[in-house]
Design an enzyme around this catalytic site. Structure first.
Site, mmCIF file in Angstrom:
data_model
loop_
_atom_site.group_PDB
_atom_site.id
_atom_site.type_symbol
_atom_site.label_atom_id
_atom_site.label_comp_id
_atom_site.label_asym_id
_atom_site.label_seq_id
_atom_site.Cartn_x
_atom_site.Cartn_y
_atom_site.Cartn_z
ATOM 1 N N LYS A 127 32.882 63.189 -15.235
ATOM 2 C CA LYS A 127 32.463 61.965 -14.559
ATOM 3 C C LYS A 127 32.991 61.860 -13.117
ATOM 4 O O LYS A 127 32.262 61.498 -12.202
ATOM 5 C CB LYS A 127 32.997 60.778 -15.367
ATOM 6 C CG LYS A 127 32.235 59.533 -15.171
ATOM 7 C CD LYS A 127 31.026 59.573 -16.053
ATOM 8 C CE LYS A 127 30.089 58.441 -15.813
ATOM 9 N NZ LYS A 127 28.951 58.545 -16.757
ATOM 10 N N ASP A 142 25.110 59.096 -13.947
ATOM 11 C CA ASP A 142 24.682 60.488 -14.129
ATOM 12 C C ASP A 142 23.220 60.700 -13.740
ATOM 13 O O ASP A 142 22.898 61.590 -12.965
ATOM 14 C CB ASP A 142 24.898 60.928 -15.583
ATOM 15 C CG ASP A 142 26.317 60.651 -16.030
ATOM 16 O OD1 ASP A 142 27.195 60.588 -15.135
ATOM 17 O OD2 ASP A 142 26.544 60.478 -17.233
ATOM 18 N N GLY A 195 43.147 78.509 -27.945
ATOM 19 C CA GLY A 195 42.171 78.679 -29.020
ATOM 20 C C GLY A 195 42.864 78.468 -30.349
ATOM 21 O O GLY A 195 44.095 78.470 -30.418
ATOM 22 N N HIS A 202 50.393 73.602 -22.278
ATOM 23 C CA HIS A 202 49.113 73.295 -21.619
ATOM 24 C C HIS A 202 49.335 72.656 -20.242
ATOM 25 O O HIS A 202 49.556 71.444 -20.161
ATOM 26 C CB HIS A 202 48.290 72.350 -22.494
ATOM 27 C CG HIS A 202 47.735 73.022 -23.701
ATOM 28 N ND1 HIS A 202 46.561 73.733 -23.685
ATOM 29 C CD2 HIS A 202 48.228 73.132 -24.954
ATOM 30 C CE1 HIS A 202 46.333 74.241 -24.878
ATOM 31 N NE2 HIS A 202 47.335 73.903 -25.679
ATOM 32 N N GLU A 233 47.155 72.024 -18.134
ATOM 33 C CA GLU A 233 45.970 71.253 -17.738
ATOM 34 C C GLU A 233 46.004 69.802 -18.195
ATOM 35 O O GLU A 233 45.270 68.975 -17.685
ATOM 36 C CB GLU A 233 44.697 71.947 -18.233
ATOM 37 C CG GLU A 233 44.475 71.936 -19.747
ATOM 38 C CD GLU A 233 45.235 73.028 -20.503
ATOM 39 O OE1 GLU A 233 46.187 73.597 -19.936
ATOM 40 O OE2 GLU A 233 44.904 73.281 -21.671
ATOM 41 N N CYS A 245 48.418 79.154 -23.641
ATOM 42 C CA CYS A 245 48.492 78.912 -25.080
ATOM 43 C C CYS A 245 48.032 80.147 -25.868
ATOM 44 O O CYS A 245 48.698 81.171 -25.818
ATOM 45 C CB CYS A 245 47.703 77.650 -25.439
ATOM 46 S SG CYS A 245 48.126 77.066 -27.075
ATOM 47 N N TYR A 246 46.897 80.085 -26.546
ATOM 48 C CA TYR A 246 46.436 81.298 -27.235
ATOM 49 C C TYR A 246 46.290 82.438 -26.223
ATOM 50 O O TYR A 246 46.503 83.609 -26.550
ATOM 51 C CB TYR A 246 45.093 81.045 -27.929
ATOM 52 C CG TYR A 246 44.575 82.250 -28.691
ATOM 53 C CD1 TYR A 246 45.020 82.517 -29.982
ATOM 54 C CD2 TYR A 246 43.659 83.130 -28.105
ATOM 55 C CE1 TYR A 246 44.568 83.631 -30.677
ATOM 56 C CE2 TYR A 246 43.202 84.239 -28.792
ATOM 57 C CZ TYR A 246 43.657 84.492 -30.073
ATOM 58 O OH TYR A 246 43.211 85.596 -30.758
#
Ligand code: XMP
Length: 513
Positions: free
Chosen positions: A369, A230, A58, A172, A174, A85-86
């Protein structure tokens, strides 16, 4: 939101830019997860009974008075927690450690050393690159914690209190730039939280279908089908759930690629759902006459789309639910929250307030996606539909620069068809994530036979990307470009020059308008 009886991870959102990406990675690891605000009450969390909690990053500094905080109770529940992180800073602060401004901020790729005795780093090398983005750091860890990773400037790049199953990571995991980041998350999920990986798209489909059925009952459902991945997956999912209670309206705005309208019709007209194709080319082209400005074009198309849809919906009569095939990247790019509006995506936000309906169903709005594609395959949609590259709602109108005319659209369609055909023949259609032609509307002088020509320039665009939010231009081999170029100038009347777009996103966007 889809609820599930599967093992789940709760991602508590502190407002960072990678938050949904964390969720996507958790699901990639085969574990269901939901993203909720960090303000979710401990009672509610207990009720949800997650196998683990992840605090996201954040933008705040945890020591400032108005920063998001976590209640100390959360750490007493016996649920494993990973702060990222935060998130690590919020954990540190809540448990009596100290977070301060770092003497040296770290941004980007950072060499990091790991203590591989920590389960977080089980089976991984003892050093590697991580992706850092922080100005604050852990100056003093809470009691009972130990540092399990560090960098030159950050003594606590990761910390753990194994007894209480509390873990924190400053970088991070991710993002793809962090080497083995996915494996670290996997370790947290499987070795620390005890997840077994019981989440698959098969389950998602089953759960979603059951919940849609329950919600819709005997009601009527309406869906705007564009033929893109989609809306096609949403249509198939809805059709499996409610059959012919679903009507799909395919507004053919005349801005589709070559043969596309017929292909969409062929794919859906045999299904149980009610399929309506509306030929609205003239309406759209009339309204676009003389309009050059991209945002204005987008707005006009969005509005006209709603009008055509409205006319059709009236014919159907009362509708209970409206389905939107919105997926997560559309939501961010359309400027939800504080993000800047780059382009108005007409499939988001422009809810038709004319149709009298009870509610909206957005069965894909948390999916990226790649997940939507997996779901499409799971539901049995044909490969060519599932792997269809993304196509903007306003269609070829944003690929004809400036004013859109039928003549220009036809030139573009033919050029684009050749480009796609050659990419497919070269076996590059999965490697290049989006590729298309643009009619620049610029004309230049050429020579053909012995005569002078003054014709259009076609630009080719090919990109590789993981999420369409950033992209690199595809390195298409010269021989392929050569064939495409030769074919287009020879076969498409009105074109005498081909250029290839070599810009990344940012600073350019993928589409030209
Ligand atoms: P940009 O051009 O913003 O595009 O880099 C990112 C991705 O979004 C697609 N795109 C759209 N998709 N409605 C959509 O559903 C739209 O209005 C729209 N405009 C762009 C684009 O093709 C790329 O994949």
């Amino acid at each position: 939101m889809i609820n599930t009886k599967h093992q789940s991870i709760l991602v508590l959102d502190f407002g960072g830019q990678y938050n949904q990406l964390i969720a996507r990675r958790v699901r990639e690891c085969g574990v269901y997860c939901e993203v909720h605000s960090y303000q979710l009450s401990p009672e509610k969390i207990r009720e949800m009974n997650p196998c683990g909690i992840i605090f996201t990053g954040g933008p705040n500094s945890v020591y400032l008075p108005d920063s998001p905080r976590v209640p100390a109770q959360l750490f007493e529940m016996g649920i494993p927690i990973l702060g990222i992180c935060y998130g690590i800073q919020a954990m540190c602060h809540a448990l009596g450690g100290k977070v301060a401004t770092a003497i040296t901020s770290e941004y980007g790729k950072t060499q990091t050393q790991f203590d591989v005795s920590s389960p977080l780093f089980h089976g991984l090398p003892s050093s590697g690159i991580t992706w850092m983005s922080h100005t604050d750091y852990i100056e003093k860890q809470p009691d009972g914690f130990r540092s399990v990773a560090h960098t030159d400037h950050c003594p606590v790049a990761a910390m753990e209190c194994a007894d209480r199953k509390l873990y924190g990571i400053q970088y991070h995991p991710e993002v793809l730039h962090t080497e083995n980041g996915l494996q670290m998350l996997h370790n947290f999920l499987y070795l620390i939280c005890g997840c077994t990986g019981d989440w698959t798209m098969e389950d998602y489909a089953k759960t979603a279908i059951a919940q849609i059925r329950e919600k819709v009952g005997n009601g009527k459902v309406l869906l705007a089908l564009s033929g893109g991945v989609d809306s096609s997956v949403a249509a198939e999912l809805m059709s499996k759930a409610v059959g012919n209670q679903l009507t799909c309206i395919f507004v053919d705005h005349g801005l589709m690629r070559k043969n596309e309208g017929d292909e969409v019709e062929a794919a859906f007209s045999g299904s149980e759902l009610n399929f309506v194709r509306v030929d609205a080319e003239k309406r759209f082209l009339d309204r676009l006459k003389g309009v050059e400005e991209p945002e204005q074009k987008r707005k006009i198309i969005g509005e006209e789309f709603i009008r055509v849809f409205e006319d059709e919906a009236r014919r159907i009569g009362k509708v209970d639910y409206l389905v939107q095939g919105t997926i997560y990247p559309d939501v961010i790019e359309s400027g939800s929250g504080d993000a800047a509006v780059i382009k108005s995506h007409h499939n988001v936000g422009g809810l038709p307030d004319y149709v009298d309906f009870k509610g909206i169903i957005e069965p894909l709005h948390l999916l990226f996606k790649d997940e939507v594609r997996k779901l499409g395959l799971e539901l049995g949609l044909p490969d060519y539909l599932v792997w269809r590259q993304p196509f903007p709602g306003p269609g070829l109108a944003v690929r004809v620069i400036g004013e859109v005319t039928r003549e220009k659209l036809n030139i573009l369609r033919d050029a684009d068809f050749i480009f796609r055909d050659e990419i497919r023949k070269a076996g590059l259609d999965r490697e290049i994530h989006q590729y298309f032609a643009v009619l620049t509307s610029m004309r230049s002088v050429g020579v053909m036979g012995d005569g002078r020509t003054y014709d259009y320039t076609v630009a080719l665009r090919g990109v590789t990307t993981t999420d369409f939010m950033t992209a690199d231009f595809a390195r298409i081999p010269y021989p392929v470009l050569e064939t495409v170029s030769a074919r287009i100038v020879n076969e498409v009347k009105g074109v005498n020059r081909i250029v290839y777009d070599v810009t990344t996103k940012p600073p350019a966007t993928i589409e030209w308008e």
